[in-house]
Enzyme design. Structure first.
Site, mmCIF file in Angstrom:
data_model
loop_
_atom_site.group_PDB
_atom_site.id
_atom_site.type_symbol
_atom_site.label_atom_id
_atom_site.label_comp_id
_atom_site.label_asym_id
_atom_site.label_seq_id
_atom_site.Cartn_x
_atom_site.Cartn_y
_atom_site.Cartn_z
ATOM 1 N N ASP A 9 -17.453 -0.024 2.240
ATOM 2 C CA ASP A 9 -15.765 -0.736 2.906
ATOM 3 C C ASP A 9 -16.215 -1.315 3.303
ATOM 4 O OD1 ASP A 9 -14.911 0.379 0.495
ATOM 5 O OD2 ASP A 9 -13.993 1.315 1.960
ATOM 6 N N ASP A 129 -5.717 1.103 -10.018
ATOM 7 C CA ASP A 129 -5.564 2.114 -8.569
ATOM 8 C C ASP A 129 -4.136 3.107 -9.425
ATOM 9 O OD1 ASP A 129 -8.028 1.133 -7.710
ATOM 10 O OD2 ASP A 129 -6.529 -0.691 -6.933
#
Length: 232
Positions: A9, A129
C-alpha cells in the site's frame, strides 16, 4: 507459498500498512520500489498494489507503480482511485495485469461498466469490502451498501476475472480472518481472493480449503508471522 500475494500500500511515496485503513496507524515500510524488489528476490511472483492517496483523492503514486511493473513479477494487480477510463487505460499500459475496483461498482455502475468494456472483463477484479454486518462497505469504508451475497451476485453477472472478499473489521489487526467467508467463497465465479486479518499459516490453510485461489497478506506478512516470510 504460491497462493500468497503480498500487498504494498503506497501513501505519499512510502509503503505502509494501516490498521483498518486509518491514516497514521500501523507500519511505515519505506520505499515501495525497494520493498517490491525484496519481494521479487524472495521468490514472490504476484503482488497486490494499492494507491491509498488516489483512493482518498489526495494525490497519486503512479510513478512508483510504473517502476514496480518493470521488476519482473508474473502478476501485478493494482487498485485505488481508478474512477475513469483514461486512468484505467494508463495503468494497463504500464503492464499491470488487472485493476481492482470497489466503491464505483456499487455507486456508479454505468461508469464502471464503461471501464470494463474498454479494458476487458479479464482484467477486472472487484473487491467486495465488508464488516461484521455482512454488508458491502463503500466510500472509504464509511458507508454500507447491499448485503455481501447480493454484491457477489451483481458482480458475477459481468463474468469478470474475479472477486476479492476484504474483511475490513480485522484489516491490519492480525486478529484473524472471517471464518464465515466459507459461505461466500462457493458463490464466487472466477478467481477467488481473500484479504483482511490473516494472522497465521492456519488461516491460510483454512482459506485454501474453502476454495480461495489466493490470499492477500499484509500486516502479518511484514511482521513475519507467516511461515517462510522474512522480508523486512
Amino acid at each position: 507459498m504460491n497462493e500468497i500475494i503480498p500487498s504494498i500500500d503506497i501513501s505519499f511515496g512510502k509503503a505502509v500498512k494501516r490498521i483498518r485503513g486509518v491514516r497514521g496507524t500501523g507500519l511505515v515500510l519505506g520505499n515501495p520500489i525497494e520493498l517490491a524488489n525484496k519481494l521479487y528476490n524472495e521468490g514472490y511472483s504476484r503482488i497486490h498494489v494499492v494507491d491509498l492517496d488516489a483512493a482518498e483523492g489526495v494525490g497519486n503514486n503512479e510513478m512508483y507503480i510504473k517502476e514496480i511493473c518493470k521488476i519482473g513479477f508474473d502478476w501485478i494487480q493494482v487498485g485505488g482511485g481508478i474512477r475513469d477510463v483514461e486512468k484505467a487505460k494508463r495503468l494497463i499500459s504500464l503492464d499491470v495485469n488487472a485493476l481492482i475496483f470497489s466503491t464505483i461498482v456499487f455507486t456508479n455502475f454505468n461508469l464502471f461498466y464503461n471501464i470494463v468494456r474498454e479494458i476487458g472483463n479479464n482484467r477486472v477484479i472487484v473487491s467486495i469490502d465488508y464488516d461484521d454486518t455482512k454488508r458491502v462497505l463503500i466510500s472509504g469504508w464509511k458507508e454500507r451498501s447491499m448485503e455481501i451475497i447480493d454484491g457477489i451476485k451483481k458482480v458475477n453477472e459481468l463474468e469478470l476475472l474475479g472477486i476479492i472478499l476484504t474483511y475490513v473489521t480485522n484489516e491490519g489487526t492480525v486478529k484473524g480472518i472471517d471464518y464465515s467467508v466459507k459461505d461466500y467463497a462457493k458463490l464466487i465465479r472466477g478467481v477467488k481472493e481473500y484479504a483482511g486479518g490473516v494472522s497465521s499459516d492456519s488461516d491460510i490453510t483454512f482459506l485454501k480449503n474453502v476454495g480461495f485461489d489466493y490470499i492477500i497478506v499484509g500486516m502479518a506478512f511484514y511482521l513475519n508471522k507467516i511461515r517462510g516470510t522474512n522480508v523486512v
